[in-house]
Motif scaffolding. Sequence first.
Motif, PDB file in Angstrom:
ATOM      1  N   ARG A 541     -40.159 -40.412  26.182  1.00 25.35           N
ATOM      2  CA  ARG A 541     -39.924 -38.962  26.278  1.00 25.35           C
ATOM      3  C   ARG A 541     -40.480 -38.414  27.588  1.00 25.35           C
ATOM      4  O   ARG A 541     -39.926 -37.502  28.172  1.00 25.35           O
ATOM      5  CB  ARG A 541     -40.564 -38.260  25.086  1.00 25.35           C
ATOM      6  CG  ARG A 541     -39.935 -38.638  23.752  1.00 25.35           C
ATOM      7  CD  ARG A 541     -40.543 -37.826  22.613  1.00 25.35           C
ATOM      8  NE  ARG A 541     -39.966 -38.219  21.335  1.00 25.35           N
ATOM      9  CZ  ARG A 541     -40.478 -39.159  20.550  1.00 25.35           C
ATOM     10  NH1 ARG A 541     -41.579 -39.804  20.922  1.00 25.35           N
ATOM     11  NH2 ARG A 541     -39.895 -39.464  19.401  1.00 25.35           N
ATOM     12  N   LEU A 572     -33.613 -40.225  19.500  1.00 24.45           N
ATOM     13  CA  LEU A 572     -34.087 -40.055  20.869  1.00 24.45           C
ATOM     14  C   LEU A 572     -33.027 -39.409  21.746  1.00 24.45           C
ATOM     15  O   LEU A 572     -33.344 -38.660  22.680  1.00 24.45           O
ATOM     16  CB  LEU A 572     -34.500 -41.404  21.465  1.00 24.45           C
ATOM     17  CG  LEU A 572     -35.839 -41.980  20.991  1.00 24.45           C
ATOM     18  CD1 LEU A 572     -36.059 -43.370  21.569  1.00 24.45           C
ATOM     19  CD2 LEU A 572     -36.993 -41.058  21.392  1.00 24.45           C
ATOM     20  N   GLU A 574     -31.209 -37.072  21.175  1.00 25.71           N
ATOM     21  CA  GLU A 574     -31.196 -35.617  21.014  1.00 25.71           C
ATOM     22  C   GLU A 574     -32.231 -34.928  21.910  1.00 25.71           C
ATOM     23  O   GLU A 574     -32.233 -33.704  22.035  1.00 25.71           O
ATOM     24  CB  GLU A 574     -31.454 -35.260  19.544  1.00 25.71           C
ATOM     25  CG  GLU A 574     -30.360 -35.753  18.600  1.00 25.71           C
ATOM     26  CD  GLU A 574     -30.748 -35.590  17.135  1.00 25.71           C
ATOM     27  OE1 GLU A 574     -31.876 -35.080  16.887  1.00 25.71           O
ATOM     28  OE2 GLU A 574     -29.947 -35.970  16.266  1.00 25.71           O
ATOM     29  N   GLN A 575     -33.119 -35.726  22.520  1.00 20.83           N
ATOM     30  CA  GLN A 575     -34.137 -35.150  23.402  1.00 20.83           C
ATOM     31  C   GLN A 575     -33.491 -34.493  24.624  1.00 20.83           C
ATOM     32  O   GLN A 575     -32.475 -34.973  25.131  1.00 20.83           O
ATOM     33  CB  GLN A 575     -35.094 -36.245  23.880  1.00 20.83           C
ATOM     34  CG  GLN A 575     -35.880 -36.915  22.772  1.00 20.83           C
ATOM     35  CD  GLN A 575     -36.954 -36.009  22.200  1.00 20.83           C
ATOM     36  OE1 GLN A 575     -37.677 -35.343  22.941  1.00 20.83           O
ATOM     37  NE2 GLN A 575     -37.057 -35.972  20.887  1.00 20.83           N
ATOM     38  N   GLN A 576     -34.091 -33.406  25.084  1.00 16.84           N
ATOM     39  CA  GLN A 576     -33.555 -32.738  26.263  1.00 16.84           C
ATOM     40  C   GLN A 576     -33.741 -33.589  27.514  1.00 16.84           C
ATOM     41  O   GLN A 576     -32.903 -33.603  28.409  1.00 16.84           O
ATOM     42  CB  GLN A 576     -34.234 -31.374  26.443  1.00 16.84           C
ATOM     43  CG  GLN A 576     -33.806 -30.356  25.397  1.00 16.84           C
ATOM     44  CD  GLN A 576     -34.362 -28.986  25.685  1.00 16.84           C
ATOM     45  OE1 GLN A 576     -35.406 -28.855  26.333  1.00 16.84           O
ATOM     46  NE2 GLN A 576     -33.683 -27.956  25.221  1.00 16.84           N
ATOM     47  N   LEU A 578     -35.009 -37.604  28.799  1.00 14.52           N
ATOM     48  CA  LEU A 578     -35.308 -38.971  28.374  1.00 14.52           C
ATOM     49  C   LEU A 578     -35.457 -39.834  29.622  1.00 14.52           C
ATOM     50  O   LEU A 578     -34.634 -39.760  30.541  1.00 14.52           O
ATOM     51  CB  LEU A 578     -34.183 -39.513  27.490  1.00 14.52           C
ATOM     52  CG  LEU A 578     -34.530 -40.631  26.496  1.00 14.52           C
ATOM     53  CD1 LEU A 578     -35.638 -40.208  25.546  1.00 14.52           C
ATOM     54  CD2 LEU A 578     -33.285 -41.012  25.703  1.00 14.52           C
TER      55      LEU A 578
END
Length: 677
Positions: A541, A572, A574-576, A578
């Motif tokens: 992240r 993961l 969906e993280q803004q 990466l």
Amino acid sequence: MGYTIDIDTGGTFTDGFFVRDTKVETVKVPTTPHDLTICLLSCIESGAKQFEATVEDMLMDTEVIRFSTTIGTNTLIERNGTKIGLIVTKGEEKGLDVVNEEDDDAPLVYPEMVRTLNGTVNEKGEITEALNREEVLSSAQELLDLGARCLVVSLKNSALNASLEQQARRWIKAEYPRDYLGSVPVFLSSDITNLLGDRQRTNTAVVNAYIHARLVRFLYKSAEDLRNRFYSRPLLIVHATGGVTRVANTRAINTYNSGPAAGLMGVAALSRQYKTKDMVSGDMGGTSFDIGIVKNGYPNFTLKPTVEGIELTTPMVSIKAIGAGGGSIAVFRGGRLSVGPQSAGALPGPACFALGGANATVTDADVALGYIDPDYYMGGKMRLNKEKALEAIEAKIASPMQTDVVQAALAIRDEVDQNMGLELKAVVESMRSDTIPTFVVYGGAGSAHCCGIASHAGIKKIVAPRFASVFSASSLSGMDVWHIYSRRLGVLIKEDAGVLSASKPIDAAVRDMYGEARRDMRGEGFEEEQVKYLLEFMLSREGETPVGRITIKGVNWSENLANALQTQAPKLSEQQQLFSPLILLHATAPIPHFEEKEYKLGPSDPSAAMVRTRLMCWNEEKRSVETPVYDRMKLKPGNIVLGPAVVEAPDTTYVIRGHWSYTVDKFYNGIFEEVTT
């Protein structure tokens, strides 16, 4: 088709798995720790006899030899590796794991064998202070004068920029060229690993250098011994990453724990064969009990393995080893019985080996309880001395405990089973699986103790593979040539705008790794079309700590990255933002394998395979009782043996406790299941 030969050297026995066409022969010979080339050739000689061939005729007609060795492991345990001179960045010399200042310990690097250099690379990989040539050469000269047989250069942040390490080596090599007798090997930490952590990278480079010289001598001598007996192909060495390569492409650190790693690759193959997602493995040999995990059909890997208490940074199949095996020594001290981690090893071995061992071991207890027939150990090739087993248990355990020999033997059995079972239970709980995983047991002593181990671990089903006693060796037979390359990047691969479709740093890293892989595979003798490539992206992240991974077949990453993120790491993805702190390239090429086949299931009645009864003791309430003994070679697929009973094979003994059953399945493997009433 010619022969394939797969050999695994363990602490007590060296196992061989020999195949030609449909014929399979297994071999166990005592390991010769003073010179492992002896047991290697002894194993091949025994295999040749099984095929009624001479060693020379067999080797002339052998297509591949895969070999895993414990010499690196033994060197670290025995602390008899190369004397190292270590050069680090000034300020980094304090608190090094590989430098122990306690007088009663044997460190990998003695405190007086460490020198420091000015010259720095910052956290961005920029050189902020150059090296001084005279300082480098004087440090090297001082270490050589103190007896260093090799030098390790590990400078801060060299994973980001290795140019200072490379400069130091150029200067040293120019001063001591290879054609001089005073030439000395110089190992750079950045050559051994470019993964995370300066301290761990130093550890890895030192461990590699420490075991390098002994491995070079041993492996090249082994290859030469085989060539002298008309074997014309490369000797392939098993790596702890799960593949094999020739000696010339092997780093010493790659061989550490390679035998247990091979076994876990075999468990992964079983997981796919049985369509069982999660399995936990236990390899119980003469010296240790090695536990491994298979999740979703693939073995557990780690980038930060711990070796002899030292944290490294290098890709390796993840294995947890505890000191429990057939040769584990039982001790009664301070009113308490303990078993292991000390082992009698191959020499002198358990007391029943009659080779001078006087300590009571797990194998001695198995003999005393009647589970192991002294006249049929290793199929009768090795006779055991029951009287010496009883004498050792009486003197070392029964007398101090003020009990009889049988009760002492039961206590040894139960203590070691509980130790292994509780360790296994902890590993199972760490898997966080929705179901209880299947336990795959192997190794020479595993099948004799698996029911007790499983009971303590809360496991209800056990697979004992057909070739359980030599399972690590048989697992080698499914291994291909496999190289792994890595690049530390820390690049953004996803942001608010979406997944990256282009990145110069990633493109450059992939091209660089691909070039290395093509070169190495050409050296292995493979054409480009024979090689398969797999890119692995570690995901984070933020920062360096990986929290997931994805894989992409081939080297065209950009067009497949978005789909891989969505399908393999949906949460993961969906993280803004990466990142990928690390990218690895796996290159594999096929070599001959042993292929298992399915058999038709027959009736459940095993009576045709029963050969005798023998007095055995199962618990404290019942003294020795007549117990049926079955011949594993006569059992057929579909046969079910109810415990208590013993199934004897030429290479191991299957001990079936009460309330357990043993079934031969369609793959000729043995399935232990707890019987519920």
